[in-house]
Structure formats: structure tokens, C-alpha cells
Design an enzyme around this catalytic site. Structure first.
Site, mmCIF file in Angstrom:
data_model
loop_
_atom_site.group_PDB
_atom_site.id
_atom_site.type_symbol
_atom_site.label_atom_id
_atom_site.label_comp_id
_atom_site.label_asym_id
_atom_site.label_seq_id
_atom_site.Cartn_x
_atom_site.Cartn_y
_atom_site.Cartn_z
ATOM 1 N N ASP A 457 0.875 -1.220 -0.064
ATOM 2 C CA ASP A 457 -0.035 0.049 -0.037
ATOM 3 C C ASP A 457 0.791 1.279 -0.001
ATOM 4 O O ASP A 457 1.868 1.339 0.663
ATOM 5 C CB ASP A 457 -0.827 -0.121 1.186
ATOM 6 N N HIS A 459 0.139 5.759 -0.286
ATOM 7 C CA HIS A 459 -0.551 6.725 -0.471
ATOM 8 C C HIS A 459 0.265 8.073 -0.820
ATOM 9 O O HIS A 459 0.985 8.372 -0.245
ATOM 10 C CB HIS A 459 -1.390 7.109 0.618
ATOM 11 N N LYS A 542 -10.853 5.811 -10.620
ATOM 12 C CA LYS A 542 -9.928 4.747 -10.282
ATOM 13 C C LYS A 542 -9.377 4.164 -11.646
ATOM 14 O O LYS A 542 -10.454 4.140 -12.614
ATOM 15 C CB LYS A 542 -10.368 3.768 -9.381
#
Length: 736
Positions: A457, A459, A542
Site C-alpha cells: 500500500d 498513499h 480509479k
RNA sequence: GCUGCUGUAGCUCAGUGGUAGAGCACUUCCUUGGUAAGGAAGAGGUCAUGGGUUCAAGUCCCAUCAGCAGCUCCA
């Protein structure tokens, strides 16, 4: 729809030839005009892009003076296979109605690999019934009866279905088809079915059928509604195709990551640990470490900052992010700092539902007191909301935690931990973050769907202007990652907002800008992509990577998502060049998706035979006999010192048996050593794929293997002959 | 979560209401070899768990748990 009054229509064939025909001419007539052989093989027709019956008068499709484009579909056309299978579904339904009483038909569409029909019938069908159903189907097919189309208006249609005791069809006419003035039916012998079509000219075209499985389903997908029996089958134009399809299914079974994972000691899931909780065994963990090391190095060189965050967080944080309690069903229950927390939680829920009477309330108060909980502000006369606030305040003061269902809130907090300037942006925070989701038991599937998973992950916090560059870099990274593991067949699904909906957060201007930027990047990337309006999350557009593995199955892996919501909710700010506070845009992205799912997919893609750079056992040293064991251990140490993952086969037995075992264990290289090698300081290298490579100095073998690792060669992917996508993996939605 | 199917040795699986089985793997012994299976012996079981029917249950019935397939779901 209605035929023009013109006395003739113009028809254009794919080769460009134009011809005049009377409006009642059918595709079959056109085929007969070309040759009788063609007419025999015509299955259906494509008229102006729509697939229709071969015996429909073409005048029905004529609009104005434009010539109609006509393509005759035969068994060689993909669209024809769908027509065939839908007709096969009718044949199956007809057979079932002949064999069972009280059959109520639901829907019978085609699927990627075949077709199904849903039935409501008193008797349970089991696989033992398949032979007799198949035999009945073959009898029907042998009669070669035609499929005949006819049209009724709604009232007539309703009456017909009612007369046939088809209550589900009646309901469908009343609900699903309420806007249709007329509906079409198909008749084949005694079997009549409400159906949009199209169908094959006659049942004789079906040359190969097979019933696959029986399963439960629900009327119109409503789990609270009627439970139906779904009978799956498949059909082809010839028996060879059916055989190839069945072999493809067998191949997929042979590759099943749950089977290979057990066989090769990669991972284990057992009930003592818990459903959906994956144990990475040493070999599987080595594959994961290779993937993590690879990606970590890549991210560090691409301007990402590593971060770590704990596995639990205060529930209040997820209230801020909006994840709690809205997605409570798919979260593990909160952990309470006090034993009584769970009780207060249930208490609050009953207040909200309005199912708590004053007697129950008194009992709860008494119970709370036993636990030493004092709620002086709780007034029985107050509103439910006011009471819930008192309970909530107590819980906040007494700490409750959630196993983190996603990493984003933590990363938002890391962003907030320091004042941010526009000069620091974009800020890219990455973590192999483990999250927990309480997936429904029926959804769990090996490593592909688990309850504890680790996302690769990250961000990215950036300005609206930086979105385009960041998105491009992320797409490049994902491409690079996929190609490094030998996945080169993929496309991107771009999910955009539904222009008619107002469920979206973030300004229209930002959405326009972002969607335009994403589209532009994808266009410039040379990737094939398709746009899906209305598929975007409420918080941003997305892009998902759809990857095809070597036997043609498609998987949804990496994802890139824009987010206008969390920066807002967490009130994230940076100081701009104008010395004013600005809100950043957040990009979630995960090239693997999750380590579990990615590894599971790789196991199936490689059929367990990993390329050298990912392999858990790269070399196995095979001593010719115990006499060479000491030298074998010495060689293994040299290989290990060079960073290779190596083992020694110290079992008794002949070298042939050791080679066989190593091959079956999918070890990439074998180093056979006997007295000759010990003498010369050599190893006799054997490649899993190419076999014996001959004797060479150990250093040379090391250099050769290291070269293969560094270049991340993917030398062998066992491709199946069957290229069509037959088995569709459960494409799992985004992981955030 | 719903429907159906399944649960026997580490693995893959036989097993007709009457003493628990095979192959592979494992351990020991013999064998010491040159690129896909050398030989022998041994050990390994609360037949998923809990109830019930029966003189007798791995086998029949019920419940629970788990796995599989499909449905539904997936922030």
C-alpha cells in the site's frame, strides 16, 4: 423496428457487395443465394451490429434508406457460440421439464464458459440425474426441430405464461418487462419460453453438450427471495472443442494454488488459526520476501518514503475516516479496553433500532453497574440519540480499538503529524500494511480471498496539478511490476463517475480535471483500456489492472484510486506558495493488490514453477552417493554465500531418484556432485527445463544463476493450448 | 450469510451395519550409484466434533465445525 414500406431493401455483405432484396428476405435466404453449404452452416446473423435469428425478415431492421450491413455467422464466429449455448439452455430446460414435474422456469443466459438455467422445482436435482437429462437433451437435439419466434403483446404474453404455469415468467413480465409493449417467445416443439433470443435455426446444430454442475441461486439475485436450482452446462459446435474446454478446466484444477500450496509447502490455512487467516510456510514466505524486496527497492528508487503503522487504531479514527460503522459487517468487532464495551455497543445498537424497552434498559443499567460503569448523564426520559451519545462518550473515554481494515487513515495521520509545505509534495508514503476484514465465510478462497491480508500500500499526497504526473508514474510502476513477473497480457479498466448521480464528493471541477488527466495518461501510455462510467467510488475515479494469466483467466490485481474524501475528512492541509492552507489530493495505489492474492495468482500462473528470481528453492545439490555428501555440503555453502537459496538432498538412494524428486518439487537447478566434481571443484548443473548442462566450475554455475536472477528472467510459462477465457476468477473489487 | 456436496494415516484416496485399508511420504536396515522411481522391514488412526437409532455405527439419522462449488457481497 417496423419494416419500411419500401418495396426493397439494400443489403451490404462484409466484402462490400451491395444487393437489392425484398424486405421479407432472411439471412438464411441470402446464404442460400451464395451456396447451399453456407446455408447449412449458418447459425445466426449480425445485422447492423446486432445478433439476430437467421430467419428474421431483414426488412424489420431497415431504417430509412441506409443499406443494412449483414454478416452471416457460422460456427467459426464467437458470437455464434453464444447463440448456440443459449439454444442449448432451452434444450436443457425442455429436457428437465420432460423429466420433472412442476418446473417453473426463471432465467437461462449464457456465461463465459457455457450456459445455465435457473429452475424452481419441488424435486432436488442431483448430479446423479445428469446422465438422464443429457440423454433427453441428445434425443431433443437429434430431432432437429426448429426454434420458432413469435411476438405477443403483454396481456397475451401474461396469459400464455399463466396457462403454462410459469409464475416466474408472469412476474417478470409484470416487473422487469413492464415497459415493453410486446415481448418475444420461442417455441421448439412442445417447449415455449419467453425469450429475447436469438436462437440457432434448429437444435441439430448443437454437436456437443455437457452438464457441468448444479448449484443454488436466487430469483433475481435476491438472497431473501426464492431459492432456485441452477443447472450449469456447456455446448460447442463440435466435440473437439468440448474436449479442449474440459481439458482447460482440468488444467485450471491442476494449477489450483490451494492444491499446489499444500503440495509444495507454500502456505497453510487451518481452522485452529482461523478461517481466512493465512500461514506463510517457509517456502511461500521466501517467494513473498523476494516480491517485497523487489518492490521495496523499486519504490525507494522512485521517491517513496517507507512508513510503518500499527495493526490497530482507535475506533474514533475510523469514525473520522467514515469507515466505521458504515462497513461494520465486513470488519472484525471492535476491541474494548473494558470488558463491558461490547455490552454498551449492543445497547447503543438497540437504542438505534428502537428495540429497547424500559425493562431491558433497567437491566442493562444494572449490569453496567456490576461492571463499575457509572452513567450519571444517562436519563431514561432522554431521546435515543442523547442516550447513545452518553454511551458513546463513555466508550471514547474508555478506548476501543479496531483491527485496521485499511491503511489510509494511518497514512493520513502520518501526513498530519508534521506541518506540510507545497515544496514537500508529492509526498509518497508506502508500507506493506496488514489489514483485517471479516469477509463472509462463503467468500473465502485460499490466498485469493482472506481475512488478514498485506497490501503493498502507498498513499501519494499531492496537488491537483500533480495528479497527472503521479498517475502516470504509478501506471509505469504497475506495468513494470507486472512485466517483471512475466505478466504481459493486461488491460486497464478506468472507472469514472456516473454523470447523472450526485453521490460523489469533491468538486465537479476536480473530477473533470482528474478524469481528463487519467484518460490522457492512459491514452499516452499505449495501454488498452476501457472506460466504465458509474463504476467510480464515491470518493474518486480509479484505474484497475485486469491481468490475463497464461491459461487465459483474467484477474483484477493492481489498482490506482484518486481520493477527494479522506483529505477532507481528516482536514489535511499543506501551506502553498501563496502562504495559504490548501487541501491535497490523495492517491491510493497498490501494484500487487495484496501479497496474498498476488502470490496465489502467481502460483496458478506459473503452475507452482516460479522463475529463478522468485523461486523458494533455487538449487538443490544432489550428491551421487553418501561418499560425496561432504563435497555437496561444501558446494551448498558456496552457493549460499553467493545469495542463492539452496538445499542438499541427503537422502539415501540413487541420483536418478533424487533428480526425479527435485524435478517434481519444481527446483530450478540441480547440482549433481560426485567424485569427479569434488576432484575438479565443479558441479554438474542440471536445469529443470533444459536438463543436463554438463560439468562446470562452481563459480561459473554461480555466475550463470546470478545473471538469471538479476535480469529477472521468466524462462518458462507452461501455456495451455486453450486460449479462450474459460474460467473467470472472481474478480475482486478494489481493496481499499 | 444462503443452497448443495464433502470430511477415513502427513498427502491422494478405497472401505456392502459385524476386528481400520492401499499407494506415496516418513523411520530403520541393506544397497553407494552419473541425469525422472533400487530392495526389505517398521511406525503411523478418538474414521471432523457432539448427540441419537441399533445387539452392533467409519457406514443410518440429527446438530455443530471445517472444506469445496454456486449464489450474494467486497469501503
Amino acid at each position: 423496428m417496423s419494416s419500411a414500406s419500401a418495396s426493397s431493401i439494400q443489403i451490404q455483405l462484409p466484402d462490400g457487395t451491395l444487393a437489392e432484396h425484398p424486405p421479407e428476405t432472411t439471412a438464411m435466404d441470402v446464404a442460400k443465394g451464395i451456396s447451399e453449404g453456407l446455408a447449412r452452416s449458418v447459425i445466426a446473423a449480425e445485422v447492423s451490429g446486432a445478433v439476430v435469428d437467421a430467419d428474421r425478415p431483414l426488412g424489420e431492421f431497415s431504417e430509412g434508406l441506409e443499406p443494412l450491413s449483414l454478416t452471416l455467422l457460422t460456427g467459426r464466429d464467437e458470437a455464434a457460440l453464444g447463440v448456440l449455448r443459449h439454444s442449448a439452455a432451452h434444450v436443457m430446460a425442455r429436457a428437465v421439464m420432460r423429466l420433472f414435474d412442476g418446473v417453473s422456469l426463471a432465467f437461462g443466459p449464457t456465461t463465459e464458459g457455457g450456459f445455465y438455467y435457473d429452475f424452481d422445482l419441488p424435486e432436488k436435482i442431483s448430479e446423479d440425474d445428469f446422465p438422464k437429462i443429457e440423454a433427453e437433451m441428445k434425443r431433443i437435439i437429434k430431432e432437429r426441430e426448429p426454434f420458432e419466434r413469435f411476438i405477443l403483446d403483454r396481456e397475451e404474453a401474461r396469459k400464455l405464461c399463466d396457462d403454462l404455469d410459469q409464475d416466474l415468467k408472469v412476474e417478470h413480465i409484470d416487473t422487469g418487462l413492464s415497459d415493453q409493449p410486446t415481448v418475444s417467445f420461442y417455441r421448439q416443439g412442445e417447449f415455449v419460453d419467453l425469450c429475447r433470443g436469438p436462437h440457432i435455426p434448429d437444435a441439430g446444430k448443437i454437436k456437443a453438450i455437457k452438464l457441468m454442475t448444479i448449484a443454488g441461486s436466487h430469483w433475481k439475485g435476491d438472497t431473501s427471495g426464492r431459492q432456485l436450482q441452477r443447472l450449469y452446462g456447456t455446448a460447442f459446435f463440435d466435440k473437439k472443442q468440448l474436449k479442449a474446454y474440459l481439458e482447460q478446466i482440468e488444467e485450471a484444477k491442476r494449477r489450483d494454488h490451494r492444491v499446489l500450496g499444500k503440495q509444495h509447502g507454500l502456505f497453510s490455512i487451518n481452522p485452529d488459526v482461523g478461517q481466512g487467516l493465512c500461514l506463510w510456510l517457509p517456502k511461500g514466505a521466501r517467494v513473498r520476501v523476494a516480491l517485497e524486496d523487489f518492490l521495496r527497492r523499486e519504490l525507494l528508487s522512485r521517491g517513496y518514503d517507507p512508513v510503518y503503522s500499527p495493526h490497530i487504531g482507535r475506533v474514533e479514527m475510523y469514525e473520522t475516516s467514515g469507515h466505521f460503522p458504515y462497513y461494520r459487517d465486513s470488519q472484525f468487532a471492535p476491541l474494548f479496553g473494558s470488558e463491558v464495551g461490547g455490552m454498551l455497543d449492543a445497547w447503543s445498537e438497540r437504542l438505534q433500532e428502537g428495540t429497547l424497552d424500559s425493562d431491558g434498559e433497567d437491566k442493562l443499567m444494572a449490569a453496567a453497574e456490576v461492571f463499575g460503569v457509572k452513567l450519571p448523564d444517562y436519563r431514561s426520559s432522554a431521546s435515543a440519540d442523547a442516550k447513545r451519545k452518553v454511551l458513546h462518550d463513555w466508550q471514547v473515554n474508555n478506548e476501543r480499538y479496531l483491527l485496521k481494515p485499511m491503511n489510509c487513515p494511518h497514512h493520513c495521520q502520518i501526513f498530519k503529524a508534521q506541518p506540510r509545505s507545497y515544496r514537500q509534495l508529492p509526498l509518497r508514503l508506502f508500507e506493506f500494511g496488514t489489514v483485517y476484514r471479516h469477509e463472509q465465510t462463503g467468500e473465502l478462497n485460499g490466498m485469493l480471498r482472506v481475512r488478514g491480508l498485506t497490501q503493498d500500500d502507498a498513499h501519494i499526497f499531492c496537488t491537483a496539478q500533480q495528479v497527472e504526473d503521479e498517475f502516470r508514474a504509478t501506471i509505469e510502476l504497475t506495468k513494470f511490476v507486472l512485466e517483471s513477473v512475466g505478466l504481459d497480457d493486461y488491460s486497464v479498466q478506468l472507472s469514472l463517475r456516473d454523470p447523472d448521480s450526485d453521490k460523489y464528493v469533491g468538486s465537479e471541477e476536480n473530477w473533470d480535471h482528474a478524469e481528463g488527466a487519467l484518460r490522457g495518461v492512459l491514452q499516452g501510455s499505449g495501454l488498452t483500456f476501457n472506460e466504465e462510467p458509474g463504476e467510480a467510488a464515491f470518493y474518486g475515479p480509479k484505474a484497475d489492472f485486469m491481468v490475463r494469466d497464461c491459461i487465459g483467466r483474467s484477474w483484477q490485481l493492481g489498482t490506482v484510486q484518486l481520493d477527494y474524501n479522506l483529505p477532507e475528512r481528516f482536514k489535511l492541509e499543506y501551506n502553498g506558495s501563496d502562504n495559504a492552507a490548501h487541501r491535497p489530493v490523495m492517491i491510493h495505489r497498490a501494484p500487487f493488490g495484496s501479497l496474498e492474492r498476488f502470490t496465489g495468482m502467481l502460483i496458478e500462473h506459473f503452475a507452482g514453477a516460479f522463475p529463478l528470481w522468485l523461486a523458494p528453492e533455487q538449487v538443490r545439490v544432489l550428491p551421487l552417493s553418501d561418499k560425496s555428501l561432504d563435497y555437496a555440503v561444501q558446494v551448498a555453502k558456496e552457493l549460499e554465500a553467493a545469495g542463492l537459496k539452496v538445499t542438499v538432498d541427503n537422502s539415501g538412494g540413487k541420483v536418478q531418484a533424487k533428480i526425479r524428486n527435485a524435478q517434481l518439487d519444481l527446483v530450478n537447478y540441480m547440482a549433481v556432485v560426485g567424485p569427479k566434481e569434488a576432484e575438479a571443484g565443479h558441479v554438474a548443473l542440471r536445469d529443470r527445463i533444459d536438463g543436463d548442462l554438463g560439468s562446470m566450475p562452481t563459480a561459473e554455475a554461480i555466475a550463470r544463476l546470478k545473471q538469471e536472477i538479476v535480469s529477472r528472467q521468466v524462462r518458462q510459462v507452461v501455456k495451455s493450448d486453450f486460449s479462450a477465457a474459460a474460467v473467470d476468477s472472481d474478480a475482486v473489487g478494489n481493496e481499499y
